[in-house]
Design a protein around this motif. Structure first.
Motif, PDB file in Angstrom:
ATOM      1  N   GLU A  29       0.829  -1.203   0.000  1.00 37.03           N
ATOM      2  CA  GLU A  29       0.000   0.000   0.000  1.00 37.03           C
ATOM      3  C   GLU A  29       0.867   1.259   0.000  1.00 37.03           C
ATOM      4  OE1 GLU A  29      -2.391  -0.647   3.432  1.00 37.03           O
ATOM      5  OE2 GLU A  29      -4.038  -1.582   2.302  1.00 37.03           O
ATOM      6  N   ASN A  30       2.000   1.216   0.722  1.00 40.32           N
ATOM      7  CA  ASN A  30       2.919   2.353   0.736  1.00 40.32           C
ATOM      8  C   ASN A  30       3.549   2.562  -0.642  1.00 40.32           C
ATOM      9  OD1 ASN A  30       4.574   4.389   2.290  1.00 40.32           O
ATOM     10  ND2 ASN A  30       6.221   3.082   1.537  1.00 40.32           N
ATOM     11  N   ALA A  31       3.908   1.448  -1.307  1.00 42.91           N
ATOM     12  CA  ALA A  31       4.484   1.547  -2.649  1.00 42.91           C
ATOM     13  C   ALA A  31       3.467   2.116  -3.630  1.00 42.91           C
ATOM     14  CB  ALA A  31       4.966   0.173  -3.119  1.00 42.91           C
ATOM     15  N   VAL A  32       2.201   1.695  -3.484  1.00 37.37           N
ATOM     16  CA  VAL A  32       1.157   2.189  -4.383  1.00 37.37           C
ATOM     17  C   VAL A  32       0.901   3.669  -4.151  1.00 37.37           C
ATOM     18  CG1 VAL A  32      -1.301   2.031  -4.934  1.00 37.37           C
ATOM     19  CG2 VAL A  32       0.051  -0.055  -4.673  1.00 37.37           C
ATOM     20  N   SER A  33       0.893   4.096  -2.879  1.00 40.68           N
ATOM     21  CA  SER A  33       0.579   5.486  -2.564  1.00 40.68           C
ATOM     22  C   SER A  33       1.725   6.433  -2.903  1.00 40.68           C
ATOM     23  CB  SER A  33       0.217   5.630  -1.078  1.00 40.68           C
ATOM     24  OG  SER A  33       1.318   5.261  -0.250  1.00 40.68           O
ATOM     25  N   THR A  34       2.986   5.978  -2.762  1.00 39.03           N
ATOM     26  CA  THR A  34       4.138   6.840  -3.029  1.00 39.03           C
ATOM     27  C   THR A  34       4.710   6.639  -4.422  1.00 39.03           C
ATOM     28  OG1 THR A  34       5.724   5.214  -2.146  1.00 39.03           O
ATOM     29  CG2 THR A  34       4.775   6.814  -0.591  1.00 39.03           C
ATOM     30  N   GLY A  35       4.409   5.494  -5.041  1.00 37.83           N
ATOM     31  CA  GLY A  35       4.980   5.194  -6.339  1.00 37.83           C
ATOM     32  C   GLY A  35       6.419   4.725  -6.256  1.00 37.83           C
ATOM     33  N   LYS A  36       6.899   4.447  -5.031  1.00 37.09           N
ATOM     34  CA  LYS A  36       8.295   4.046  -4.840  1.00 37.09           C
ATOM     35  C   LYS A  36       8.369   2.708  -4.111  1.00 37.09           C
ATOM     36  CE  LYS A  36      10.427   8.627  -4.746  1.00 37.09           C
ATOM     37  NZ  LYS A  36      11.326   8.340  -5.887  1.00 37.09           N
ATOM     38  N   LYS A  37       9.258   1.850  -4.599  1.00 45.54           N
ATOM     39  CA  LYS A  37       9.506   0.601  -3.887  1.00 45.54           C
ATOM     40  C   LYS A  37      10.563   0.796  -2.800  1.00 45.54           C
ATOM     41  CE  LYS A  37      12.898  -0.983  -7.338  1.00 45.54           C
ATOM     42  NZ  LYS A  37      13.185  -2.001  -8.365  1.00 45.54           N
ATOM     43  N   VAL A  38      11.386   1.858  -2.967  1.00 44.98           N
ATOM     44  CA  VAL A  38      12.389   2.217  -1.960  1.00 44.98           C
ATOM     45  C   VAL A  38      12.161   3.683  -1.599  1.00 44.98           C
ATOM     46  CG1 VAL A  38      14.843   2.418  -1.398  1.00 44.98           C
ATOM     47  CG2 VAL A  38      14.059   0.577  -2.905  1.00 44.98           C
ATOM     48  N   ALA A  39      11.443   3.904  -0.498  1.00 46.93           N
ATOM     49  CA  ALA A  39      11.134   5.262  -0.071  1.00 46.93           C
ATOM     50  C   ALA A  39      12.066   5.742   1.033  1.00 46.93           C
ATOM     51  CB  ALA A  39       9.686   5.352   0.401  1.00 46.93           C
ATOM     52  N   ASN A  40      12.692   4.827   1.760  1.00 47.98           N
ATOM     53  CA  ASN A  40      13.632   5.183   2.816  1.00 47.98           C
ATOM     54  C   ASN A  40      14.656   4.072   2.968  1.00 47.98           C
ATOM     55  OD1 ASN A  40      12.382   3.184   4.694  1.00 47.98           O
ATOM     56  ND2 ASN A  40      10.649   4.611   4.573  1.00 47.98           N
ATOM     57  N   ASP A 285      11.750   3.433  -8.057  1.00 41.35           N
ATOM     58  CA  ASP A 285      10.351   3.475  -8.489  1.00 41.35           C
ATOM     59  C   ASP A 285       9.716   2.093  -8.461  1.00 41.35           C
ATOM     60  OD1 ASP A 285      10.657   6.139  -8.847  1.00 41.35           O
ATOM     61  OD2 ASP A 285      10.619   6.108 -11.034  1.00 41.35           O
ATOM     62  N   ALA A 286       8.444   2.056  -8.073  1.00 38.08           N
ATOM     63  CA  ALA A 286       7.703   0.802  -8.036  1.00 38.08           C
ATOM     64  C   ALA A 286       7.101   0.499  -9.401  1.00 38.08           C
ATOM     65  CB  ALA A 286       6.594   0.888  -6.992  1.00 38.08           C
ATOM     66  N   ASP A 287       7.011  -0.792  -9.718  1.00 39.19           N
ATOM     67  CA  ASP A 287       6.303  -1.238 -10.913  1.00 39.19           C
ATOM     68  C   ASP A 287       4.820  -1.277 -10.554  1.00 39.19           C
ATOM     69  OD1 ASP A 287       5.100  -2.577 -12.996  1.00 39.19           O
ATOM     70  OD2 ASP A 287       6.684  -4.077 -13.210  1.00 39.19           O
ATOM     71  N   MET A 288       4.071  -0.274 -11.007  1.00 43.02           N
ATOM     72  CA  MET A 288       2.698  -0.124 -10.534  1.00 43.02           C
ATOM     73  C   MET A 288       1.795  -1.267 -10.980  1.00 43.02           C
ATOM     74  SD  MET A 288       3.049   2.422  -8.669  1.00 43.02           S
ATOM     75  CE  MET A 288       1.353   2.770  -8.212  1.00 43.02           C
ATOM     76  N   SER A 289       2.048  -1.861 -12.139  1.00 42.15           N
ATOM     77  CA  SER A 289       1.232  -3.002 -12.566  1.00 42.15           C
ATOM     78  C   SER A 289       1.468  -4.196 -11.650  1.00 42.15           C
ATOM     79  CB  SER A 289       1.543  -3.372 -14.016  1.00 42.15           C
ATOM     80  OG  SER A 289       2.916  -3.713 -14.172  1.00 42.15           O
ATOM     81  N   ALA A 290       2.748  -4.419 -11.291  1.00 37.94           N
ATOM     82  CA  ALA A 290       3.060  -5.525 -10.380  1.00 37.94           C
ATOM     83  C   ALA A 290       2.515  -5.252  -8.983  1.00 37.94           C
ATOM     84  CB  ALA A 290       4.571  -5.739 -10.325  1.00 37.94           C
ATOM     85  N   GLU A 291       2.639  -4.022  -8.528  1.00 38.30           N
ATOM     86  CA  GLU A 291       2.135  -3.678  -7.191  1.00 38.30           C
ATOM     87  C   GLU A 291       0.617  -3.797  -7.137  1.00 38.30           C
ATOM     88  OE1 GLU A 291       3.945  -3.269  -4.635  1.00 38.30           O
ATOM     89  OE2 GLU A 291       5.879  -3.205  -5.665  1.00 38.30           O
ATOM     90  N   SER A 292      -0.059  -3.468  -8.247  1.00 34.04           N
ATOM     91  CA  SER A 292      -1.511  -3.598  -8.283  1.00 34.04           C
ATOM     92  C   SER A 292      -1.931  -5.056  -8.135  1.00 34.04           C
ATOM     93  CB  SER A 292      -2.041  -3.027  -9.598  1.00 34.04           C
ATOM     94  OG  SER A 292      -3.433  -3.228  -9.717  1.00 34.04           O
TER      95      SER A 292
END
Length: 324
Positions: A29-40, A285-292
């Motif tokens: 959910e964090n990756a989807v909301s921020t668009g990042k797989k590595v936010a910190n 950056d997160a792969d939004m299709s995979a995260e979905s």
């Protein structure tokens, strides 16, 4: 498996599964909301560290690109002024040429003198107004500090950064090019471009021409370009103007080369910035299709884990039926 009201193994297994699913769901959910797989840094210390360094380089390259834009503005302004000065010099040559047809009329020569001096003032005005944020390439370097009192000129050359490692390039004062033309001598100590071109013989406190080397205010011919007897020589006078035109043409050639250099470095700098940005995106950056897809899967697992925990908790209630 024995039934116990103190230890419900099934409930513990179901709860562990639910907690693990909930943790994974929170990350997704964090990756989807921020668009990042590595936010910190906790998401991936190595990727976060590399991305942070690359973000620093992106900021640095942005500053380099800004410096290139400023240098481009200075060169563009100077080039426009130089081209305009060339147009005025063509008028000067025409006026000087007419001296030959009016040598017997002091009145006409006085008028021509006023015309030529006016053209030289235009040249000096154009040159001193070709100033960008205090930088003017058409005044002598030794006069930049003194001319600042009336036209804001504080530097006669521009230095700009060309790369992330701090390499620099300099666009030098253009008087050396002007003075390098054979037969054209500038004092190097005045802001007057007309004097450096060898056409004026004096300037006022604002650096504008007050007299020319061809005629005097009373219409007399000057011997600045004299013949064998020291008298005025029209051929040499015209040649002097042509040499001034050559000097300014050399200036425009130098400015044209600098324009090309800056344009090439600007294009490369933008490419570097884009590549760095792409690299950071690949790391974070997160792969939004995979995260979905993952989000849908984890939400289903969460529902099943809650149902499983509910069933496991209901097993202890079944013990009551044994004692009825």
């Amino acid at each position: 498996m024995s039934l116990s009201i103190n230890t419900n193994t099934s409930a513990m297994v179901a709860l562990e599964t639910l907690n693990a699913t909930q943790t994974a769901l929170s990350a997704t959910e964090n990756a989807v909301s921020t668009g990042k797989k590595v936010a910190n840094a906790s998401d991936s210390p190595a990727a976060f560290g590399i991305a942070s360094q690359m973000n620093g380089n992106i900021a640095g390259q942005g500053a380099v690109n800004d410096g290139l834009s400023f240098a481009s503005t200075v060169v563009s302004s100077t080039n426009s002024a130089a081209n305009q000065i060339l147009s005025v010099l063509a008028e000067v040559q025409a006026a000087v040429t007419t001296i030959g047809s009016n040598e017997g009329s002091s009145t006409s020569l006085a008028q021509i003198n006023t015309e030529i001096t006016g053209y030289l003032k235009q040249i000096d005005t154009i040159a001193t107004n070709a100033t960008t944020n205090g930088v003017n390439l058409l005044v002598s370097s030794s006069s930049a500090s003194t001319t600042g009192s009336f036209n804001g000129i504080t530097a006669a050359s521009v230095v700009y950064v060309t790369g992330l490692q701090g390499s620099t390039a300099t666009i030098s004062n253009l008087f050396s090019i002007i003075n390098g033309v054979s037969g054209v001598t500038g004092t190097g100590s005045t802001a007057s471009l007309s004097e450096a071109l060898g056409l004026s013989t004096g300037v006022d406190t604002n650096g504008l021409a007050t007299a020319n080397g061809f005629l005097t205010t009373d219409g007399s011919l000057s011997a600045s370009w004299g013949g064998a007897s020291g008298d005025f020589d029209l051929t040499k006078a015209i040649a002097a103007v042509q040499k001034a035109i050559t000097a300014m043409t050399n200036v425009t050639s130098e400015l044209g080369q600098n324009t090309k250099n800056i344009a090439n470095m600007t294009t490369f700098g933008q490419t570097v910035s884009d590549n760095l940005t792409t690299g950071v995106g690949a790391l974070t950056d997160a792969d939004m299709s995979a995260e979905s897809a993952k989000l849908t899967s984890l939400q289903t697992k969460q529902s099943l884990a809650i149902k499983s925990l509910s069933i496991a908790n209901g097993q202890s209630q079944n013990i009551l039926s044994l004692f009825q």
